[in-house]
Design an enzyme around this catalytic site. Sequence first.
Site, PDB file in Angstrom:
ATOM      1  CD  GLU A 265      -2.500   1.260   2.677  1.00 42.38           C
ATOM      2  OE1 GLU A 265      -2.556   2.378   3.232  1.00 42.38           O
ATOM      3  OE2 GLU A 265      -2.944   0.219   3.195  1.00 42.38           O
ATOM      4  CB  CYS A 302      -3.436   5.068   4.094  1.00 40.88           C
ATOM      5  SG  CYS A 302      -4.282   3.896   5.161  1.00 40.88           S
TER       6      CYS A 302
END
Length: 526
Positions: A265, A302
């Site tokens: 990620e 995030c």
Amino acid sequence: MKLTGNLLIGAAQIAGDKGTLYAVSPATGEQLEPVYHLGGVADVERACALAEQAFDSYRATSPVVRANFLETIARNIESLGDTLIERAMAETGLPRARLEGERARTCNQLRLFAQAIQSGEHNLPRIDLPMPERKPLARPDLRQRRIPLGPVAVFGASNFPLAFSVAGGDTASAFAAGCPVIVKAHSAHPGTSELVGQVIQLAVAQCGLPEGVFSLLYGSGNTLGTALVAHPVIQAVGFTGSRAGGIALMRVAQQRPQPIPFYGELSALNPVVLLPGALTEKAVELGRQFVASLTMGAGQFCTNPGLLLAIDSPALDQFIQSAKMALQESAAQTMLSPGIHNAYQHSTACIAKSKQVELVASGLASDAPNACQAMLYATTAAAFMDDINLHEEMFGAASLVIRCRNEDEIVQVLKKMDGQLTATLHFANTERDAARRLLPVLERKAGRILANGWPTGVEVCHAMVHGGPWPATTDARTTSVGTAALERFLRPVCYQDLPDELLPAELQANNLLQVKRLIDGTIFLV
């Protein structure tokens, strides 16, 4: 539990000999005891050898045994009490309430995977019964199940010292799948990592599992991490971090003699589309909600809303004014580490240099170390599409408003963007046709689509997707949150005409495990 500064390799605690590291309090700048002794290639070799020895034994354990292991880890983490919370507060600058919530999420996540593997949802056995009379060719007996890939390397994340770190989602899902795990601790919170690592190490012993099921390594720079990803024993990697660091490790994973999956990620802007009707109905309220989401945890999520798209109008001006007023009252917050703070300062300074970008508002400034001053910028759709530098993530409490001329220009901007973890639509009840038009565009860009909400906050459940097209993640087919994360660490195996007594239990005729199975295309519950 006492902090030692040692590597945890299998059942042993070992002092590394490749340098030292101190945790640093981002709030004060002081070094925190103890000193951490860093590992090297030899330590990777030892951890991988133990993981290889443990793999066949651990993968053969029943779902009940692995579920007990996960639940034991959760209980052990909870037993650390304030010791864990206070160390994490010192190392990250995060407030107690945030860390207590993250601890609860981490333990709930472990228990969710324990429930999932016992229900069998992660591995629906498939059976196609033989058809000896079929013409022109008979069909053999074919039976399929999924088995663990092998030992997994996990890289702890900076922004979630518990939920995406040593016992976080990557570790929990790999354990649940039947894979040993070697974690590279994040250097910003080594003490927090060691405390959690110690109780996992204890859980391995309490459950009578092979010691190589878990190891925890520390290392600065990229030597240890590169050696871990390159090691032939490692069969998959879980990573949450910077785009540059993730790309470097992904290349190592891909260039091995045996390439392996790299589940990374890397970055996301998480665009929020504000349709005119929604702005007309509640511009002021939306402005306040946006700032609350943007500044949560100093923006170090995030899924932070780093981009807003709306048609230029008085209602948008009202939204911006509301956001400006809320932002100007927003106190600066301590960021997780000096490195993250420096990167935030650099990214906001770069965007401010653009002649096509205006500074709309800033939060309260602070002289405290590593303090994040919130920022809101604005530009036009044409400028955004022409300048690729405006597409870069500003990891922190900063966002960019894009003024569009019409709905078609919103679509053009969305198509120009990279892949995202999330995309959000705010629309009035009368704008469902407009929302329907945007959905296919958003589906191609994001792993999770929200309606009339804000993307910060990721529910840990069966349906969640925390993933998305590049560069949000390196494999858009997967998720790192939710029970579907198990699928990353499994692969299918088909058995043809194998005698019943040699088949795995879930594929045998008597179905002693009492699991759901797909037989000739029909699901049978027992």
